[in-house]
Design a protein around this motif. Sequence first.
Motif, PDB file in Angstrom:
ATOM      1  N   ASP A  54      41.368  43.216  42.490  1.00  0.00           N
ATOM      2  CA  ASP A  54      41.968  42.025  43.122  1.00  0.00           C
ATOM      3  C   ASP A  54      40.940  41.133  43.816  1.00  0.00           C
ATOM      4  N   GLU A  55      39.661  41.507  43.726  1.00  0.00           N
ATOM      5  CA  GLU A  55      38.605  40.662  44.283  1.00  0.00           C
ATOM      6  C   GLU A  55      38.496  39.373  43.466  1.00  0.00           C
ATOM      7  N   PRO A  56      38.127  38.248  44.114  1.00  0.00           N
ATOM      8  CA  PRO A  56      37.967  36.999  43.355  1.00  0.00           C
ATOM      9  C   PRO A  56      36.821  37.106  42.354  1.00  0.00           C
ATOM     10  N   MET A  57      36.950  36.381  41.247  1.00  0.00           N
ATOM     11  CA  MET A  57      35.896  36.358  40.229  1.00  0.00           C
ATOM     12  C   MET A  57      34.655  35.663  40.787  1.00  0.00           C
ATOM     13  N   ASP A  58      33.481  36.114  40.358  1.00  0.00           N
ATOM     14  CA  ASP A  58      32.229  35.460  40.759  1.00  0.00           C
ATOM     15  C   ASP A  58      31.980  34.190  39.950  1.00  0.00           C
ATOM     16  N   PHE A  59      32.454  34.159  38.704  1.00  0.00           N
ATOM     17  CA  PHE A  59      32.304  32.998  37.820  1.00  0.00           C
ATOM     18  C   PHE A  59      33.183  33.226  36.594  1.00  0.00           C
ATOM     19  N   ASN A  60      33.334  32.208  35.772  1.00  0.00           N
ATOM     20  CA  ASN A  60      34.131  32.343  34.555  1.00  0.00           C
ATOM     21  C   ASN A  60      33.400  33.222  33.535  1.00  0.00           C
ATOM     22  N   SER A  61      34.154  34.006  32.782  1.00  0.00           N
ATOM     23  CA  SER A  61      33.547  34.935  31.838  1.00  0.00           C
ATOM     24  C   SER A  61      32.648  34.217  30.824  1.00  0.00           C
ATOM     25  N   GLY A  62      31.460  34.806  30.611  1.00  0.00           N
ATOM     26  CA  GLY A  62      30.502  34.242  29.665  1.00  0.00           C
ATOM     27  C   GLY A  62      29.651  33.115  30.217  1.00  0.00           C
ATOM     28  N   GLU A  63      29.936  32.715  31.460  1.00  0.00           N
ATOM     29  CA  GLU A  63      29.239  31.567  32.051  1.00  0.00           C
ATOM     30  C   GLU A  63      27.864  31.941  32.583  1.00  0.00           C
ATOM     31  N   LYS A  64      27.757  33.141  33.164  1.00  0.00           N
ATOM     32  CA  LYS A  64      26.493  33.584  33.775  1.00  0.00           C
ATOM     33  C   LYS A  64      26.252  35.061  33.474  1.00  0.00           C
ATOM     34  N   TYR A  65      25.015  35.475  33.692  1.00  0.00           N
ATOM     35  CA  TYR A  65      24.683  36.898  33.691  1.00  0.00           C
ATOM     36  C   TYR A  65      24.528  37.322  35.142  1.00  0.00           C
ATOM     37  N   LYS A  66      25.240  38.368  35.547  1.00  0.00           N
ATOM     38  CA  LYS A  66      25.099  38.922  36.886  1.00  0.00           C
ATOM     39  C   LYS A  66      25.365  40.418  36.813  1.00  0.00           C
ATOM     40  N   TYR A  67      24.347  41.198  37.123  1.00  0.00           N
ATOM     41  CA  TYR A  67      24.441  42.658  37.010  1.00  0.00           C
ATOM     42  C   TYR A  67      25.660  43.160  37.755  1.00  0.00           C
ATOM     43  N   ASN A  68      26.457  43.997  37.086  1.00  0.00           N
ATOM     44  CA  ASN A  68      27.790  44.282  37.580  1.00  0.00           C
ATOM     45  C   ASN A  68      28.204  45.720  37.270  1.00  0.00           C
ATOM     46  N   ASN A  69      28.308  46.544  38.292  1.00  0.00           N
ATOM     47  CA  ASN A  69      28.715  47.938  38.091  1.00  0.00           C
ATOM     48  C   ASN A  69      30.192  48.082  37.755  1.00  0.00           C
ATOM     49  N   SER A  70      31.007  47.145  38.210  1.00  0.00           N
ATOM     50  CA  SER A  70      32.450  47.226  37.943  1.00  0.00           C
ATOM     51  C   SER A  70      32.738  47.239  36.443  1.00  0.00           C
ATOM     52  N   GLY A  71      31.998  46.424  35.695  1.00  0.00           N
ATOM     53  CA  GLY A  71      32.209  46.345  34.249  1.00  0.00           C
ATOM     54  C   GLY A  71      32.048  47.693  33.572  1.00  0.00           C
ATOM     55  N   TYR A  72      31.069  48.467  34.009  1.00  0.00           N
ATOM     56  CA  TYR A  72      30.823  49.761  33.386  1.00  0.00           C
ATOM     57  C   TYR A  72      31.808  50.839  33.847  1.00  0.00           C
ATOM     58  N   ILE A  73      32.427  50.629  35.002  1.00  0.00           N
ATOM     59  CA  ILE A  73      33.527  51.519  35.414  1.00  0.00           C
ATOM     60  C   ILE A  73      34.708  51.305  34.468  1.00  0.00           C
ATOM     61  N   ILE A  74      34.998  50.043  34.181  1.00  0.00           N
ATOM     62  CA  ILE A  74      36.097  49.730  33.253  1.00  0.00           C
ATOM     63  C   ILE A  74      35.787  50.267  31.860  1.00  0.00           C
ATOM     64  N   LEU A  75      34.525  50.179  31.434  1.00  0.00           N
ATOM     65  CA  LEU A  75      34.139  50.711  30.124  1.00  0.00           C
ATOM     66  C   LEU A  75      34.355  52.227  30.049  1.00  0.00           C
ATOM     67  N   GLY A  76      34.036  52.927  31.136  1.00  0.00           N
ATOM     68  CA  GLY A  76      34.287  54.363  31.169  1.00  0.00           C
ATOM     69  C   GLY A  76      35.764  54.672  31.006  1.00  0.00           C
ATOM     70  N   TYR A  77      36.598  53.869  31.671  1.00  0.00           N
ATOM     71  CA  TYR A  77      38.048  54.043  31.572  1.00  0.00           C
ATOM     72  C   TYR A  77      38.526  53.764  30.142  1.00  0.00           C
TER      73      TYR A  77
END
Length: 365
Positions: A172-195
Amino acid sequence: MHCLTENLKLQMIQKFKKGLLLFIAITFIATGYSQTKKEKIDKLLNEKFKTNSTGAIVLISKKGKPTYRKAFGLANLELNVKMTPENRIEIGSMTKQFTAVSILMLVEQGSISLEDEITKFIPDYPTHGQKITVHHLLNHTSGIKSYTKIRKLSKIARNDIKPIELINFFKDEPMDFNSGEKYKYNNSGYIILGYIIEKTSGISYEEFIQKHIFDTLNMKSSTYNSQSKLIKNRASGYHKRKGYRNAMFISFSLTYAAGSLTSTVDDLNTWQQALIQYKLLKKETLQKAYTNYTLNNGEKSNYGYGWNIKTINDELSYEHGGSIFGFKSMGVYIPSKNLYVVILTNCDCISPTQLTRDITKISIE
């Protein structure tokens, strides 16, 4: 005639001596050059890691064969136990390589697509009108806020939680930017990938990695981390804040598919060689991990799936580091040379990133 023969013999002897001296000189230079490389590397490492402090394990592999394999410092400060090349170290975010390859294995099986949206796996995930795909998660371009940047994380750091509970923590945290717009190292993405790996395969992330990677490649010294399980040759981890301290206790359910694996330099070399020998993925599939993807504006992200895409001495390099409480790691692969350099350390007070790159530069020369 006799004088001519003697002169000819003398000339031949002189030529032989010159040739012999030249051969000795070339051999000496070649040997000296090789020794100089090792001496340079030894010097860098001995300056960084002292015999009475936390340590490191270093491996340099050329064409799959270790050419340099040494340990420095101590694996345990309290017991004064020396580090050995066999010690197991928590590799932190180098775990992301294993997560990315696991996803690509499922892509090859036809179980998922890189263009699948995350709502296919988590229907109630709030995407704020964005199309967030598996590709975006792998490439750190999703725009999802990294949960490691959320202040209240410390409140759950020691709790054993399920992957979906961790996702609920940050979704529920706000997005940092629109998808595909920037590169920003992100641990949350890899948690979702594990799921996603769990939901698609029907087994836990830990089981998937163990069965489909560690067991398949005979990586017997690699495992999913545990605070309670006995792990042979495990090195202790440390912080340094006005002196050394034991690493902070956290639950590995918190780092999960973003950073919860432990390994050795030998197993990581096995891993790297297995990849380029296409033991886990087809060539065209592996290339997806090693592609330097572009952002929406056409700029390069300098990241593939689980690897940074860079250059060292004008040579293409695939790299990734890791940092977790008490440990730091770094691995660099130069495909044109089949050269792999990896350093694992047991204090989060010393980053091996630049050191690994410097050693790679020496090894390329």
